[in-house]
Each structure stands twice: as C-alpha cells, then as structure tokens.
Design a protein around this motif. Structure first.
Motif, PDB file in Angstrom:
ATOM      1  N   HIS A 186      26.269 -15.574  -7.754  1.00 40.90           N
ATOM      2  CA  HIS A 186      25.589 -15.879  -8.498  1.00 40.90           C
ATOM      3  C   HIS A 186      24.464 -17.145  -8.533  1.00 40.90           C
ATOM      4  N   ASP A 187      23.487 -17.704  -9.019  1.00 38.27           N
ATOM      5  CA  ASP A 187      22.640 -18.654  -9.141  1.00 38.27           C
ATOM      6  C   ASP A 187      23.052 -19.721 -10.160  1.00 38.27           C
TER       7      ASP A 187
ATOM      8  N   GLU B 105      30.214 -18.155 -18.696  1.00 38.89           N
ATOM      9  CA  GLU B 105      30.155 -18.626 -16.951  1.00 38.89           C
ATOM     10  C   GLU B 105      30.978 -18.685 -16.072  1.00 38.89           C
TER      11      GLU B 105
ATOM     12  N   GLY C 273      24.845 -17.067  -3.504  1.00 39.54           N
ATOM     13  CA  GLY C 273      23.833 -17.188  -4.640  1.00 39.54           C
ATOM     14  C   GLY C 273      22.975 -19.065  -4.278  1.00 39.54           C
TER      15      GLY C 273
ATOM     16  N   ASP D  89      29.670 -20.370  -1.148  1.00 41.22           N
ATOM     17  CA  ASP D  89      29.451 -18.967  -1.775  1.00 41.22           C
ATOM     18  C   ASP D  89      30.701 -18.068  -1.385  1.00 41.22           C
TER      19      ASP D  89
ATOM     20  N   LYS E 115      28.719 -15.841 -13.263  1.00 41.01           N
ATOM     21  CA  LYS E 115      27.222 -15.144 -13.651  1.00 41.01           C
ATOM     22  C   LYS E 115      26.080 -16.634 -13.707  1.00 41.01           C
ATOM     23  N   ASP E 116      24.629 -16.103 -13.437  1.00 40.83           N
ATOM     24  CA  ASP E 116      23.744 -16.194 -13.264  1.00 40.83           C
ATOM     25  C   ASP E 116      23.776 -17.409 -14.174  1.00 40.83           C
ATOM     26  N   CYS E 117      23.391 -19.086 -13.940  1.00 39.78           N
ATOM     27  CA  CYS E 117      23.166 -20.211 -15.155  1.00 39.78           C
ATOM     28  C   CYS E 117      23.043 -21.086 -15.366  1.00 39.78           C
TER      29      CYS E 117
END
Length: 164
Positions: free
Chosen positions: A88-89, A39, A121, A111, A68-70
């Motif tokens: 990413h979020d 992550e 993100g 970002d 990654k989105d997490c």
C-alpha cells in the motif's frame, strides 16, 4: 455560583469527549475480511488510523502493517519498530521532521509483499517544507532502514547527523 456551575459543566464535557475519542481510536480484534475498514494492524489487533497505531498502539519491537492506502500527518521513529507498507501507499502530509533518535535503535520502512530487489508500496511525502528541509533526521547512533519501497519526497528525504 453560575460561573462555577458553567465551568464544571464545560470540564465534564471535555472529559467525556476525550473518553469517546480514545475509545474509537484504540485497537480491536478484527477478522480482517472484506468488511475490515482499518488502516493498520499490529498482530491481530487492528487500528482505525495509522496515526494511532504508530504513535499510541505500538511498542518496541512491533511491526505495524498497513492495511490500505492511507495518510498520516505525524509520527515518531524513536523506537525499534517496523512500518510494513504491505503493498500500500502511505502519504506523510506533515511538515515536521521525523526524528530517529533511538540511541542505537532502528526504525524500518519495508514492504513485505515485494520480492527482493523490487519495490512495493510508496512512502509519499507531500507536506510542504521550507527549502530542502529533511523528512527524516537520523542521529545519536540510530538507524533508519528502507527496503523494497518507493519514495517520493518534496525535500531531502534523509539527513544523517553525527553518527546517524
């Protein structure tokens, strides 16, 4: 005698389980290819969870890059560090206030993939909070920098106190 053996056995099991969890959460070298399931990263060291990278893996001056989105349920913002959403979020599911109390220090959420003046993100706050309770509380001369990201919040996002 049976109680003493049972208590010793339970203590041993507890210690053994902590060692396994600590080893699984610590950082490791990773080539970052398509097989990477981490992550977050700090430099070349990758972490299984953003929680661990934020709260245990990072030190003053580090940039934590989201891979990654997490989501995360808890983190501190009391050191000079940067959280780079990297396109990413990140979803903050905790109900607690994130304290920025670095006595003149800075915490940044940015970002690096977004061009200047655009958003990358999203830092999403979904944890339930009473009324309009804040997400970030900034005080003691600390600074919270937010740049090139989207923010979605269930309450007041930033509450500056004193010289915050």
């Amino acid at each position: 005698m049976k109680r003493r053996i049972f208590a010793t056995l339970l203590a041993f099991c507890l210690i053994a389980s902590l060692c396994v969890v600590g080893a699984a959460a610590s950082g490791e070298e990773c080539d970052g290819g398509t097989g990477c399931d981490h992550e977050a990263a700090i430099g070349d060291v990758h972490y299984d969870t953003l929680d661990y990278a934020l709260n245990n893996g990072s030190k003053v001056g580090d940039t934590i890059v989201v891979l990654k989105d997490c989501e995360t349920s808890y983190f501190t913002a009391n050191r000079n560090r940067t959280l780079d959403l990297n396109g990413h979020d990140v979803e903050y599911t905790g109900a607690g206030v994130i304290i920025c109390n670095a006595n003149g220090g800075e915490f940044s959420i940015v970002d690096s993939t977004a061009e200047e003046g655009t958003q990358g993100g999203t830092f999403r706050v979904s944890g339930s909070r009473p009324g309009s309770a804040q997400v970030f509380e900034v005080f003691n001369g600390a600074t919270l920098n937010i740049n090139n990201i989207n923010v979605e919040s269930t309450g007041c996002f930033i509450y500056p106190r004193g010289k915050g």
